[in-house]
Design a protein around this motif. Structure first.
Motif, PDB file in Angstrom:
ATOM      1  N   UNK A  34      10.827   2.773  11.790  1.00 38.21           N
ATOM      2  CA  UNK A  34      11.149   4.101  10.693  1.00 38.21           C
ATOM      3  C   UNK A  34      10.013   4.964  10.167  1.00 38.21           C
ATOM      4  N   UNK A  35       8.825   4.316  10.188  1.00 38.98           N
ATOM      5  CA  UNK A  35       7.883   5.374  10.319  1.00 38.98           C
ATOM      6  C   UNK A  35       7.773   6.226   8.903  1.00 38.98           C
ATOM      7  N   UNK A  36       7.608   5.165   7.945  1.00 42.76           N
ATOM      8  CA  UNK A  36       7.805   6.107   6.399  1.00 42.76           C
ATOM      9  C   UNK A  36       6.629   6.971   6.429  1.00 42.76           C
ATOM     10  N   UNK A  37       5.371   6.788   6.686  1.00 44.58           N
ATOM     11  CA  UNK A  37       4.202   7.546   6.596  1.00 44.58           C
ATOM     12  C   UNK A  37       4.313   8.775   7.280  1.00 44.58           C
ATOM     13  N   UNK A  38       5.344   9.043   8.165  1.00 41.15           N
ATOM     14  CA  UNK A  38       5.580  10.306   8.956  1.00 41.15           C
ATOM     15  C   UNK A  38       6.724  11.013   8.025  1.00 41.15           C
ATOM     16  N   UNK A  39       7.925  10.393   7.565  1.00 38.87           N
ATOM     17  CA  UNK A  39       8.956  10.875   7.185  1.00 38.87           C
ATOM     18  C   UNK A  39       8.675  11.261   5.508  1.00 38.87           C
ATOM     19  N   UNK A  40       7.737  10.749   5.009  1.00 41.70           N
ATOM     20  CA  UNK A  40       7.195  11.209   3.479  1.00 41.70           C
ATOM     21  C   UNK A  40       7.081  12.876   3.358  1.00 41.70           C
ATOM     22  N   UNK A  41       6.635  13.427   4.478  1.00 41.20           N
ATOM     23  CA  UNK A  41       6.500  14.814   4.489  1.00 41.20           C
ATOM     24  C   UNK A  41       7.476  15.517   4.468  1.00 41.20           C
ATOM     25  N   UNK A  42       8.767  14.976   5.082  1.00 39.06           N
ATOM     26  CA  UNK A  42       9.906  15.908   5.082  1.00 39.06           C
ATOM     27  C   UNK A  42      10.911  15.141   4.307  1.00 39.06           C
ATOM     28  N   UNK A  43      11.126  13.793   4.032  1.00 45.53           N
ATOM     29  CA  UNK A  43      12.467  13.277   3.573  1.00 45.53           C
ATOM     30  C   UNK A  43      11.947  11.999   2.661  1.00 45.53           C
ATOM     31  N   UNK A  93       0.694  -1.061  -0.182  1.00 46.80           N
ATOM     32  CA  UNK A  93      -0.145   0.113  -0.022  1.00 46.80           C
ATOM     33  C   UNK A  93       0.748   1.240  -0.083  1.00 46.80           C
ATOM     34  N   UNK A  94       1.947   1.124   0.790  1.00 42.92           N
ATOM     35  CA  UNK A  94       2.975   2.421   0.980  1.00 42.92           C
ATOM     36  C   UNK A  94       3.744   2.616  -0.424  1.00 42.92           C
ATOM     37  N   UNK A  95       3.958   1.481  -1.050  1.00 41.84           N
ATOM     38  CA  UNK A  95       4.828   1.592  -2.263  1.00 41.84           C
ATOM     39  C   UNK A  95       3.845   2.270  -3.396  1.00 41.84           C
ATOM     40  N   UNK A  96       2.631   1.542  -3.434  1.00 36.56           N
ATOM     41  CA  UNK A  96       1.620   2.212  -4.392  1.00 36.56           C
ATOM     42  C   UNK A  96       1.444   3.891  -4.126  1.00 36.56           C
ATOM     43  N   UNK A  97       1.230   4.095  -2.878  1.00 39.35           N
ATOM     44  CA  UNK A  97       1.028   5.462  -2.560  1.00 39.35           C
ATOM     45  C   UNK A  97       2.001   6.242  -2.898  1.00 39.35           C
ATOM     46  N   UNK A  98       3.105   6.061  -2.443  1.00 40.18           N
ATOM     47  CA  UNK A  98       4.148   7.192  -2.643  1.00 40.18           C
ATOM     48  C   UNK A  98       5.000   7.081  -3.865  1.00 40.18           C
ATOM     49  N   UNK A  99       4.995   5.900  -4.505  1.00 40.25           N
ATOM     50  CA  UNK A  99       5.806   5.596  -5.632  1.00 40.25           C
ATOM     51  C   UNK A  99       5.189   4.804  -6.756  1.00 40.25           C
TER      52      UNK A  99
END
Length: 238
Positions: A146-155, A82-88
């Motif tokens: 690592x919480x990528x759902x938070x980091x996506x906003x800044x990094x 889900x995250x891979x499709x949402x972000x990339x």
């Protein structure tokens, strides 16, 4: 040279007896739990009476499906997709600079498939299965830490690395679970859009190349409800 043998498997605290209908009939199981052959395979392997008698209970069957297959393995795979499709857009992102948590996770990715191989060669199938699930737990912890759902906003660059590693773990999970859950292996391979992979590919942190396109996610394991379990227990009382 070696004839591995197990002890006895009981059912709900009693010896199996087909004459008393104290048994789980495969035809009935496949009717009541369609397309869930791998769940039964998983549970039977996880409680295999390798050194002493063991007991199959429907409550334990439900717990292992819900708390292990659905909540650990299925949850990690689904979150990664889900995250891979949402972000990339379902494209494997590149792996950038690695941090300490990345390196320690990759180290476990290398080690666990080797441990599984060693256990299988010693006919210790329960231990092998536990190691396979251990890698799913490693993946879940890695995402939680690592919480990528938070980091996506800044990094976003950091998130690329995180999801690359999560996808590499997913690819290895597909391989190492094949001996235990062959249907799940096929489903996961289709989701990952990969083929012609070998056992020795497990643990490779570059198994999925940057730019590789994965398919849409699907739920691998559904939760089993209490009423389904009650129905199975009631059958034994007939």
């Amino acid at each position: 040279n070696n004839v591995p043998a197990n002890e006895f498997l009981n059912l709900e605290g009693q010896k199996l007896s087909t004459s008393r209908n104290w048994a789980v009939w495969i035809k009935d199981y496949l009717t009541d739990f369609p397309n869930m052959q791998d769940v039964l395979r998983y549970v039977l392997c996880s409680i295999a009476p390798e050194n002493k008698d063991s007991d199959f209970t429907w409550k334990d069957f439900q717990a292992r499906n819900n708390n292990e297959l659905a909540s650990i393995l299925g949850n990690f795979v689904n979150r990664t997709f889900v995250l891979s499709h949402k972000y990339f857009s379902g494209i494997v992102p590149k792996k950038n600079e690695l941090t300490e948590i990345d390196n320690s996770t990759i180290k476990l990715l290398h080690e666990i498939p080797k441990n599984i191989s060693a256990f299988i060669e010693q006919y210790k199938f329960r231990d092998a299965l536990n190691e396979a699930m251990k890698l799913a737990r490693v993946g879940n912890k890695y995402l939680a830490d690592t919480e990528p759902w938070k980091l996506i906003k800044t990094d976003k660059t950091r998130v690329e690395t995180i999801l690359n590693i999560a996808l590499q773990i997913t690819a290895s999970l597909s391989i190492i679970f094949e001996p235990f859950m062959p249907n799940t292996y096929k489903e996961l391979n289709a989701m990952l859009n990969i083929s012609n992979i070998k056992w020795d590919d497990a643990g490779n942190e570059n198994l999925l190349r940057c730019g590789h396109k994965i398919s849409s996610p699907k739920i691998l394991f559904k939760k089993i409800e209490d009423n389904q379990i009650k129905e199975q227990i009631d059958k034994l009382k007939l």
